[in-house]
Design a protein around this motif. Structure first.
Motif, short mmCIF file in Angstrom:
data_model
loop_
_atom_site.label_atom_id
_atom_site.label_comp_id
_atom_site.label_asym_id
_atom_site.label_seq_id
_atom_site.Cartn_x
_atom_site.Cartn_y
_atom_site.Cartn_z
N UNK A 166 0.84 -1.17 0.00
CA UNK A 166 0.00 0.00 0.00
C UNK A 166 0.89 1.24 0.00
N UNK A 167 0.51 2.23 -0.78
CA UNK A 167 1.22 3.50 -0.82
C UNK A 167 0.58 4.46 0.16
N UNK A 168 1.35 5.44 0.63
CA UNK A 168 0.84 6.41 1.59
C UNK A 168 -0.39 7.14 1.03
N UNK A 169 -0.38 7.40 -0.26
CA UNK A 169 -1.51 8.09 -0.88
C UNK A 169 -2.79 7.28 -0.81
N UNK A 170 -2.67 5.98 -0.76
CA UNK A 170 -3.85 5.13 -0.65
C UNK A 170 -4.32 5.01 0.79
N UNK A 171 -3.42 5.23 1.75
CA UNK A 171 -3.75 5.03 3.15
C UNK A 171 -4.42 6.22 3.81
N UNK A 172 -4.32 7.41 3.20
CA UNK A 172 -4.94 8.59 3.80
C UNK A 172 -6.41 8.66 3.44
N UNK A 173 -7.25 8.99 4.40
CA UNK A 173 -8.67 9.13 4.10
C UNK A 173 -8.91 10.26 3.09
N UNK A 174 -9.90 10.09 2.22
CA UNK A 174 -10.20 11.09 1.20
C UNK A 174 -10.45 12.49 1.76
N UNK A 175 -11.14 12.66 2.90
CA UNK A 175 -11.34 14.02 3.40
C UNK A 175 -10.04 14.76 3.69
N UNK A 176 -9.02 14.03 4.15
CA UNK A 176 -7.73 14.67 4.42
C UNK A 176 -7.09 15.11 3.11
N UNK A 177 -7.09 14.25 2.11
CA UNK A 177 -6.48 14.59 0.84
C UNK A 177 -7.19 15.77 0.17
N UNK A 178 -8.49 15.87 0.36
CA UNK A 178 -9.26 16.93 -0.31
C UNK A 178 -9.21 18.27 0.41
N UNK A 179 -9.04 18.26 1.73
CA UNK A 179 -9.09 19.51 2.48
C UNK A 179 -7.72 20.09 2.80
N UNK A 180 -6.67 19.33 2.67
CA UNK A 180 -5.32 19.82 2.99
C UNK A 180 -4.69 20.41 1.74
N UNK B 206 2.96 9.63 -5.96
CA UNK B 206 3.22 8.20 -5.85
C UNK B 206 3.89 7.69 -7.12
N UNK B 207 4.40 6.48 -7.06
CA UNK B 207 5.06 5.82 -8.19
C UNK B 207 6.21 6.66 -8.73
N UNK B 208 7.07 7.13 -7.82
CA UNK B 208 8.21 7.96 -8.18
C UNK B 208 9.49 7.39 -7.57
N UNK B 209 10.60 7.85 -8.09
CA UNK B 209 11.91 7.50 -7.56
C UNK B 209 12.63 8.79 -7.19
N UNK B 210 13.08 8.89 -5.96
CA UNK B 210 13.82 10.06 -5.51
C UNK B 210 15.23 10.00 -6.12
N UNK B 211 15.65 11.12 -6.72
CA UNK B 211 16.97 11.16 -7.34
C UNK B 211 17.93 12.11 -6.63
N UNK B 212 17.42 12.96 -5.75
CA UNK B 212 18.30 13.87 -5.04
C UNK B 212 17.55 14.79 -4.11
N UNK B 213 18.32 15.49 -3.28
CA UNK B 213 17.76 16.44 -2.32
C UNK B 213 18.47 17.77 -2.47
N UNK B 214 17.75 18.85 -2.23
CA UNK B 214 18.36 20.17 -2.16
C UNK B 214 18.51 20.56 -0.70
N UNK B 215 19.63 21.17 -0.36
CA UNK B 215 19.89 21.55 1.02
C UNK B 215 20.10 23.06 1.13
#
Length: 63
Positions: A1-15, A22-31
C-alpha cells in the motif's frame, strides 16, 4: 500500500498544503546553504520525466 492510498479522502481533499506523489523515484535532495542538514527540495522521476519540488518556508518532506 502507498501512503496516498492510506490517507482518508477528506484529508487529501481539504489539505491544500499537502501534495502526494506516488510511483516515483527520488533522485536527489536540495539543502539550505546556511543549514546543510535542512532539506529545501526533492528531485524525483515519474514516468520517465525528471521533476523537482521545492519547499515553502516552514514546509517538510515526509518519506
Amino acid at each position: 500500500m502507498f501512503i496516498g492510498q492510506g490517507l482518508p479522502d477528506p484529508i487529501k481533499k481539504t489539505r491544500q498544503n499537502l501534495d502526494i506523489v506516488t510511483h516515483t523515484y527520488t533522485t536527489g535532495f536540495g539543502f539550505a546553504p546556511d543549514a546543510p542538514k535542512q532539506v529545501t527540495g526533492v528531485s524525483y522521476t515519474s514516468n520517465g520525466s525528471s521533476n523537482r519540488a521545492m519547499l515553502k518556508l516552514g514546509g517538510e518532506v515526509i518519506f
